[in-house]
Structure formats: C-alpha cells, structure tokens
Design a protein around this motif. Structure first.
Motif, mmCIF file in Angstrom:
data_model
loop_
_atom_site.group_PDB
_atom_site.id
_atom_site.type_symbol
_atom_site.label_atom_id
_atom_site.label_comp_id
_atom_site.label_asym_id
_atom_site.label_seq_id
_atom_site.Cartn_x
_atom_site.Cartn_y
_atom_site.Cartn_z
ATOM 1 N N ASP A 1 -8.786 11.570 3.343
ATOM 2 C CA ASP A 1 -7.782 11.203 4.331
ATOM 3 C C ASP A 1 -8.405 10.310 5.398
ATOM 4 O O ASP A 1 -9.615 10.351 5.634
ATOM 5 N N GLY B 1 -8.454 17.342 0.742
ATOM 6 C CA GLY B 1 -8.176 15.941 0.501
ATOM 7 C C GLY B 1 -9.410 15.135 0.149
ATOM 8 O O GLY B 1 -9.310 13.931 -0.103
ATOM 9 N N PHE C 1 2.789 15.187 -0.615
ATOM 10 C CA PHE C 1 1.482 15.744 -0.274
ATOM 11 C C PHE C 1 1.028 16.819 -1.250
ATOM 12 O O PHE C 1 -0.094 17.317 -1.134
ATOM 13 N N VAL D 1 -1.474 7.314 -4.162
ATOM 14 C CA VAL D 1 -2.719 7.498 -4.901
ATOM 15 C C VAL D 1 -2.588 6.932 -6.311
ATOM 16 O O VAL D 1 -3.475 6.213 -6.794
ATOM 17 N N LYS E 1 2.264 10.492 -0.417
ATOM 18 C CA LYS E 1 0.842 10.358 -0.715
ATOM 19 C C LYS E 1 0.581 10.316 -2.218
ATOM 20 O O LYS E 1 -0.279 9.555 -2.687
ATOM 21 N N PRO F 1 -5.703 7.010 1.542
ATOM 22 C CA PRO F 1 -4.261 6.933 1.807
ATOM 23 C C PRO F 1 -4.005 7.166 3.298
ATOM 24 O O PRO F 1 -4.592 8.076 3.895
ATOM 25 N N THR F 2 -3.144 6.353 3.906
ATOM 26 C CA THR F 2 -2.916 6.478 5.347
ATOM 27 C C THR F 2 -1.437 6.451 5.696
ATOM 28 O O THR F 2 -0.614 5.887 4.966
ATOM 29 N N GLY G 1 1.229 3.943 3.738
ATOM 30 C CA GLY G 1 2.590 4.359 3.412
ATOM 31 C C GLY G 1 3.640 3.869 4.377
ATOM 32 O O GLY G 1 4.646 4.546 4.586
#
Length: 336
Positions: free
Chosen positions: A91, A157, A176, A75, A71, A18-19, A46
C-alpha cells in the motif's frame, strides 16, 4: 519449491503500489524504494482527488490510472502491464517498511511463488485499533478453519509473488477483498506460499484510511465463506446441509411437542420440517461428492504440472543435443 536458489536483481522486480488519495505519503514511499535500487516502481491509481498521481510521477514512478474501480481490479490491470518476473506489492500509505523488501523477496529466490508479510510480527502499538486487531485475528482463524492453511496474516497488503503464479490464479475481486482472494486462490491452486515477518507502522496523521472495520470485516468473512464453494465444497455445502437438517429437526421437535402436550397437529410445519431435513441431507451429499471431484482435480493438476516441469527440465539438454548433431553434420559436409 525447488532446492535451487535463484539470483533476483532489482531489475527483475516491479514495485507495485495501488493508491487512492495517498498524496501525503506516496512521494516518500517511491523515494525509499528508489534509494534501495528498485527503480521500476508502478503506481496504479484509483482516481484520487488529491495530487497522488502528480507527486508519484514527480518522484520517478510510472503512473497508471485504472480503468475500473477497486483495489482488486487495479492489481489485476497493473500486473497485465508488468514485463518482469517478480512483483513486490504494498500500500502507498507509508505503513509498510521498504527496507523489508529483501526479506519479502528472499523466499522467491528459494523457489516460493507467493510471499505474505506478517504485520503482527513487528507492529507499532498504535498501528492498528483494538477492534481492527480482533477482526483480523478472527478472519485469520476463519481462514485457517475453512481453507485449511495458516498464513498468519491474510489481510496483509505487503505481498511478493511471481507473475507466472499470479496469472495461474482465478481472481475476480474488484475491491479490498483482493488479499483474501489471493490467499484462498494460493491454497486452491497449490501455489507455494510462505509468510515472513515485516514491520507495520501507524498511518501518518495526515493520511486517512479508506476502510470501515465492521462493514469491511463482514464483507471479508462473507468472501471467505463464498470462496469455499470451489476450494472447500464439503465445508460450504456441508454447513448449509447441517443448517437445513438442524432447522428441520428443531421444527419437527416443536411439532412433536405440541402434538404430545396438547394433541394439536401442525401438518404444514411438519411438511416444512421434512423438506428442510431432506434438502439438508441432499446438500450434505452434494458437498461430499463435490469434495471428491475437487480432490481428484487437484491431483490431476499436480501430475500435469509435474509432467510440464520435467519436460521443461529436459528440453535444454535435448535441444543442445540436436544442436551438436546439426553442427557435426555441417562439419562432415564441409570436410567432404
């Protein structure tokens, strides 16, 4: 967890990243995994305002743009697209070491369903600010106290898990707090979870964090407490009940002291005190009953899962027996 060991090849694993605005590091992260043989790399973005998506695509990753925000939502959405049995999630900020992939995946081969990478096992001195370190340890202790499991680093993460186990979890966190919710849901649903040591490096200078220690830490603590409603109802409702009883007792003590000392009565405060104590007792009783129901539900779920596993283990033998019977019948007909 079973004693049987499975072989996990790189083709069986999806690297999920995820970025959000990780243009400075995402290219190197994707390259490192591909050099290790993990070519199935999925970057779910995102809505970055920099070149994160472009760079990830140029380096060979499959790039998805999430339909929502946060996040957690990213996911959940990404896993729905994954068609391999295992996921290694991390991450994209370059703080996790891709060479730890084998360490993360090895427990899955032994039958575990969820693996957490413990950052504190090998952390650079400047990888985490002092305030962040204190907050992380406080959150881990709170998790251990509230939810009864020691996962050492629930905010890590770096995760490896089976898609089947992920789909069993009831996840609704969009932000998060997804790591916190994953840890709680693993306890709640009896997912076989273990912790392994991993390396954790400082963020590159050109990479900026999206976290705010005090605000985000408070949100995580509240999430831990809120999630106890369904995982540890005795703690959740019991703490509210004890709080109500304590508040009512304090008010009652004040009313009694004023009456004995000055002969002054406080009828309204006395009613408030009685109501608070009564509510507290009811919440405490509700917590006990809820805890009994949750315990019964978990026991029934374990039994159903055991029955399902036994049926799955017996099915191949039965099917092969039927195949042999059919084959024998066919041979007899041909002989005739």
């Amino acid at each position: 967890m079973t004693d049987e060991r499975r072989e996990i090849s790189a083709e069986d694993v999806c690297i999920l990243i995820p970025t959000l605005d990780e243009a400075a590091t995402i290219g190197d992260v994707v390259d490192d995994f591909q050099e290790l043989g993990y070519t199935n790399v999925v970057v779910i973005d995102g809505g970055s305002t920099d070149d994160t998506r472009k760079i990830a695509h140029e380096h060979g990753a499959q790039v998805l743009t999430q339909s929502g925000e946060g996040k957690g939502q990213a996911v959940r959405e990404a896993v729905s697209y994954i068609d391999v049995p295992y996921v290694l999630m991390l991450d994209g900020d370059g703080t996790y070491d891709p060479t730890d992939a084998e360490t993360m995946l090895e427990p899955l081969a032994r039958g575990y369903e969820h693996v957490i990478g413990n950052r504190f096992a090998d952390m650079d001195d400047d990888a985490m600010k002092a305030l962040n370190g204190v907050g992380n340890r406080l959150i881990n202790r709170s998790f251990r106290f509230i939810h009864g499991a020691d996962y050492e680093d629930i905010l890590s993460g770096y995760r490896a898990f089976t898609v089947d186990s992920f789909n069993r979890l009831s996840l609704d966190s969009d932000g998060f707090t997804i790591e916190t919710e994953l840890a709680v849901e693993c306890v709640k649903h009896g997912v076989e979870t273990t912790v392994v040591p991993v390396s954790y490096s400082a963020r590159p200078e050109e990479s900026e964090t999206n976290l705010h220690p005090i605000k985000d830490g408070g949100t995580i603590i509240l999430a831990l407490y809120s999630l106890a409603k369904t995982n540890n109802p005795l703690f959740y409702f019991g703490s509210l009940g004890v709080g109500g009883i304590a508040a009512g007792g304090a008010i009652a003590t004040y009313v009694l002291w004023r009456w004995l000392q000055y002969g002054v009565g406080h009828e309204i405060l006395a009613l408030v005190s009685a109501a608070a104590i009564l509510l507290g007792v009811q919440l405490l009783m509700f917590g006990v009953l809820s805890d009994m129901l949750v315990t019964l539900h978990r026991e029934q779920r374990r039994r159903l899962e055991q029955i399902t596993r036994n049926a799955r283990d017996q099915r191949p033998a039965n099917e092969s027996d039927r195949a042999f019977e059919y084959e024998d019948e066919g041979s007899e007909q041909r002989d005739e």
